[in-house]
Design an enzyme around this catalytic site. Structure first.
Site, short mmCIF file in Angstrom:
data_model
loop_
_atom_site.label_atom_id
_atom_site.label_comp_id
_atom_site.label_asym_id
_atom_site.label_seq_id
_atom_site.Cartn_x
_atom_site.Cartn_y
_atom_site.Cartn_z
N ASP A 18 0.75 -1.25 0.08
CA ASP A 18 -0.05 0.17 0.02
C ASP A 18 0.81 1.27 -0.14
O ASP A 18 0.37 2.40 0.00
CB ASP A 18 -1.12 0.05 0.96
CG ASP A 18 -0.50 -0.04 2.52
OD1 ASP A 18 0.81 -0.37 2.65
OD2 ASP A 18 -1.20 -0.04 3.47
N SER A 19 2.43 0.96 0.14
CA SER A 19 3.03 2.03 -0.30
C SER A 19 2.94 2.78 -1.57
O SER A 19 3.50 3.93 -1.74
CB SER A 19 4.53 1.65 -0.06
OG SER A 19 4.88 0.65 -0.90
N ASP A 28 -1.25 -6.19 -0.41
CA ASP A 28 -1.59 -5.39 0.98
C ASP A 28 -3.09 -5.24 0.84
O ASP A 28 -3.72 -4.66 0.17
CB ASP A 28 -0.76 -4.13 1.03
CG ASP A 28 0.32 -3.97 2.02
OD1 ASP A 28 0.33 -5.16 2.77
OD2 ASP A 28 1.12 -3.25 2.13
N LYS A 31 -1.32 -9.34 2.70
CA LYS A 31 -0.39 -8.86 3.81
C LYS A 31 -1.55 -8.22 4.70
O LYS A 31 -2.15 -7.35 4.09
CB LYS A 31 0.61 -8.24 3.38
CG LYS A 31 1.35 -7.58 4.63
CD LYS A 31 2.99 -7.37 4.36
CE LYS A 31 3.16 -5.76 3.68
NZ LYS A 31 2.79 -5.00 4.44
N GLU A 42 9.20 -4.21 10.22
CA GLU A 42 9.43 -2.91 9.90
C GLU A 42 10.16 -2.04 10.92
O GLU A 42 9.46 -2.05 12.14
CB GLU A 42 8.42 -2.64 9.33
CG GLU A 42 8.79 -1.15 8.61
CD GLU A 42 7.94 -0.38 7.43
OE1 GLU A 42 7.13 -1.06 7.27
OE2 GLU A 42 8.22 0.71 7.17
O1 KIV Z 1 3.38 -1.24 1.61
C1 KIV Z 1 4.70 -1.62 1.45
O2 KIV Z 1 5.44 -1.41 0.64
C2 KIV Z 1 4.96 -2.56 2.79
C3 KIV Z 1 6.62 -2.65 2.81
C4 KIV Z 1 7.20 -1.18 3.46
C5 KIV Z 1 6.86 -3.86 3.36
O3 KIV Z 1 4.39 -2.90 3.57
#
Ligand code: KIV
EC number: 2.1.2.11
Length: 281
Positions: free
Chosen positions: A49-50, A88, A118, A187
């Site tokens: 979700d980044s 995510d 995730k 993290e």
């Molecule tokens: O959203 C994302 O990119 C993540 C990574 C930082 C592991 O959860």
């Protein structure tokens, strides 16, 4: 059978087996062409979700929607055929109840074809993880710094800095494993805590800002390629695409203004038959 059809996409078994093996190579991915470039080198691609921050310009991941995750998940699945792909679950899509989590997780799995989801798993989410795994959805947990919770924590801050925080992160990790997660992301925690979690858990730990003690590493691709402005301390930059892109666009702008682009080679001409002389391919 064509060479292409012999490619085998990694499964959850391959990821779990890495607990005893070589470190897992993981990166985030959000679009098909970039996923295709990274696929041969990565064990796992995370549609994180980044994406909200590094692609859509949001200031946090809180505003990311199911529709965004599904769209980017579909693109990454189209671009890859070898890596294990995890999508995510965005903020607000799983916290209310186990039923809400299953409705949204199953929608992500059906509409993208990804292999797992995730969840940023506070201890409360153990119930959701168990519910999903029992119903056929593999779940990766995410403990330590949980970006979806930054409004509670007060920013992107490393976690586990005092005994109470350490105990909380440890508890989150144990809860995720006990609930049936096949792996967890850790993290933003210090090395000794990442090491303790990695030694305590029987599932693989994948670190981001969590030292080399973890069973694998993940970075946000835009960070390590040098596309995104803000780079946390734990990122190693393997490229400087921001200046490469700026140089290319500057050269393009110069050529357009000087009328040197497009040139003859880049221009369609009418052939003698009156048909456009289109380039091959
Ligand atoms: O959203 C994302 O990119 C993540 C990574 C930082 C592991 O959860």
């Amino acid at each position: 059978m064509s060479a292409q059809s012999q490619v085998r996409r990694k499964t959850v078994r391959d990821i779990i087996a890495a607990k005893q093996g070589e470190p897992l190579v993981c990166l985030t991915a959000y679009d098909a062409p970039t996923a295709a470039i990274m696929d041969p080198y990565c064990d796992l691609l995370l549609v994180g979700d980044s994406v909200g921050m590094v692609v859509h310009g949001l200031t946090s991941t809180v505003g990311v929607t199911m529709e965004m995750m599904i769209l980017h998940g579909q693109a990454v699945m189209r671009g890859s055929d070898r890596a294990f792909v995890v999508v995510d679950m965005p903020f607000g899509s799983y916290e209310t109840s186990a039923d809400q989590a299953f409705l949204n997780a199953s929608r992500i799995m059906k509409e993208t074809g990804c292999q797992a989801v995730k969840i940023e798993s506070g201890t409360y989410a153990a119930h959701q993880i168990e519910h999903l795994v029992e119903r056929g959805v593999p779940v990766m947990g995410h403990v330590g710094l949980r970006p979806q919770a930054i409004n509670v924590v007060g920013g992107f801050k490393a976690q586990g800095r005092d005994e109470a925080e350490r105990e909380r992160v440890m508890e989150e990790a144990r809860a995720a494993e006990e609930a049936g997660a096949f792996a967890i992301v850790i993290e933003g925690v210090a090395e000794d805590l990442a090491d303790e979690i990695t030694k305590t858990l029987s599932i693989p730990t994948i670190g981001i800002g969590a030292s080399a003690s973890c069973d694998g590493q993940i970075l946000v691709t835009q960070d390590m390629l040098g596309i995104f402005d803000w780079t946390p301390k734990f990122v190693r930059r393997y490229g400087d695409l921001q200046s490469e892109i700026a140089k290319s666009v500057e050269a393009y702008a110069r050529d357009v203004r000087a009328r040197t682009f497009p040139a003859e080679a880049e221009t369609y001409k009418l052939s003698g038959s009156g048909k456009a002389n289109l380039p091959k391919g």
